[in-house]
Design an enzyme around this catalytic site. Structure first.
Site: not given
Length: 364
Positions: A205, A303
């Protein structure tokens, strides 16, 4: 142990999907959401269930109960399953730890971020000294999207393989046997550090999303990372981060799955033949996922904060260089005007600072 009643904590994509899926399987499910987010369960409560779409077939699934009362939610449940993002672990521990009993299994179903250890540490900091039965996966058991305003779920994938670990690791076999009554895709990890390092989100991500930041801003929500953002150039950064993660894993004694193997085993790729770019671009499951819709989103914030910062910390402990990981942390922090090294998940926050790799392993 025979499981009959499950409390699902958190009514996001994973929680709403789990409430429908497990109810369909015959479990008595109570879905809990915090009062601040009561809109997530308003329509489910009104309709008495969820419209569950899978393979272009839609079925209305009755759900036993929805509630904002945590005591009501967990009462009588053999498994209390948390489907919350990593940043919510401590706040949910503060709510749940006082009311859960030692016989109940706490199952963290979502992106691995040392959640079981964090839950226990938070409970201890609040003076709650229970012997928790707690375990976590490396990722969510579904590829899914929920639409709370419609009480509707679109299920794209039932994940085929996930790593599962208890904290402490000596409880893994016992808790795995119980949780496999819900999901037969679970396989034992060495410990919660192993399962956390098999979380693929920080690898996929933030880096490619960062390189597409201008496109994300311009698109105003019409952006598909996996179809258009994973290109022959952006995938190189993904591969760089992957290589550093695998080297860190080796330093801790783990043979971690690479990006292709992980997603093929989970079912996101139909084949493991072809380049990583091609596999992402052509994946039917990933291709249907829109996002991120903005730069200030979990693809960046969670993330990086709960993923890449922690991997960087492990790299330092194991004396493994992490230049690609660190670059994404720094540049991501610059564009979002945040200090991810300060706010992120660190060994110090876990009580594992100033330890060698072998010493850390003894604690998990």
């Amino acid at each position: 142990m025979t499981i009959s009643k499950v409390a699902v904590i958190g009514a996001g994509n994973g929680g709403i999907t789990a409430a429908a899926d497990l109810s369909q399987k015959g479990f008595k499910v109570t879905l809990f959401e915090n009062e601040k987010f009561v809109s997530n369960i308003k329509k489910i409560d009104e309709f008495g269930g969820i419209y569950f779409q899978e393979k272009n077939q839609t079925e209305f699934i009755d759900v036993h109960k929805v509630t904002t009362d945590i005591k009501e939610a967990v009462n009588g449940a053999e498994i209390v399953m948390l489907t919350v993002p990593g940043f919510a672990i401590e706040s949910m521990a503060a709510v749940l730890a006082p009311v859960v009993n030692e016989a109940q299994i706490i199952f963290l179903n979502g992106a691995g971020a040392m959640g079981a250890l964090r839950f226990v540490n938070e409970a201890r900091s609040l003076g709650i000294d229970k012997q928790f039965k707690i375990a976590e996966t490396n990722s969510l058991t579904y590829g899914t999207r929920a639409f709370p305003g419609e009480a509707r779920v679109e299920l794209g994938l039932r994940v085929k393989k996930l790593f599962f670990a208890a904290y402490p690791k000596e409880h893994t076999a016992e808790l795995l046997k119980a949780c496999m009554e819900l999901y037969d895709c679970l396989t034992p990890a060495e410990n919660v550090l192993h399962s956390t390092m098999e979380n693929g989100n920080p690898e996929v991500h933030p880096g490619p999303s960062l390189l597409n930041a201008g496109r994300i801003d311009y698109s105003e929500g019409e952006f598909y990372l996996y179809k258009e953002g994973i290109t022959k150039h952006t995938v190189r950064l993904l591969r760089g981060i992957e290589a550093e993660r695998i080297e860190i894993g080796k330093a801790f004694g783990f043979e971690l799955e690479d990006a292709v193997t992980s997603r093929y085993n989970r079912g996101y790729f139909d084949t493991n033949e072809g380049t990583l770019q091609e596999l992402f671009n052509k994946s039917e499951v990933y291709g249907a996922i829109k996002g991120p819709s903005e730069v200030d989103s979990r693809y960046f914030t969670e993330d990086i904060s709960d993923g890449l910062v922690f991997w960087s910390e492990l790299g330092k402990a194991a004396k493994i260089a992490t230049p690609n990981i660190d670059a994404v942390i720094v540049i991501g922090g610059t564009i979002l005007e945040r200090d991810f090294y300060e706010e992120g998940l660190t060994l110090s926050k876990l009580g594992l600072n100033q330890l060698t790799a072998s010493e850390i392993l003894k604690q998990v």
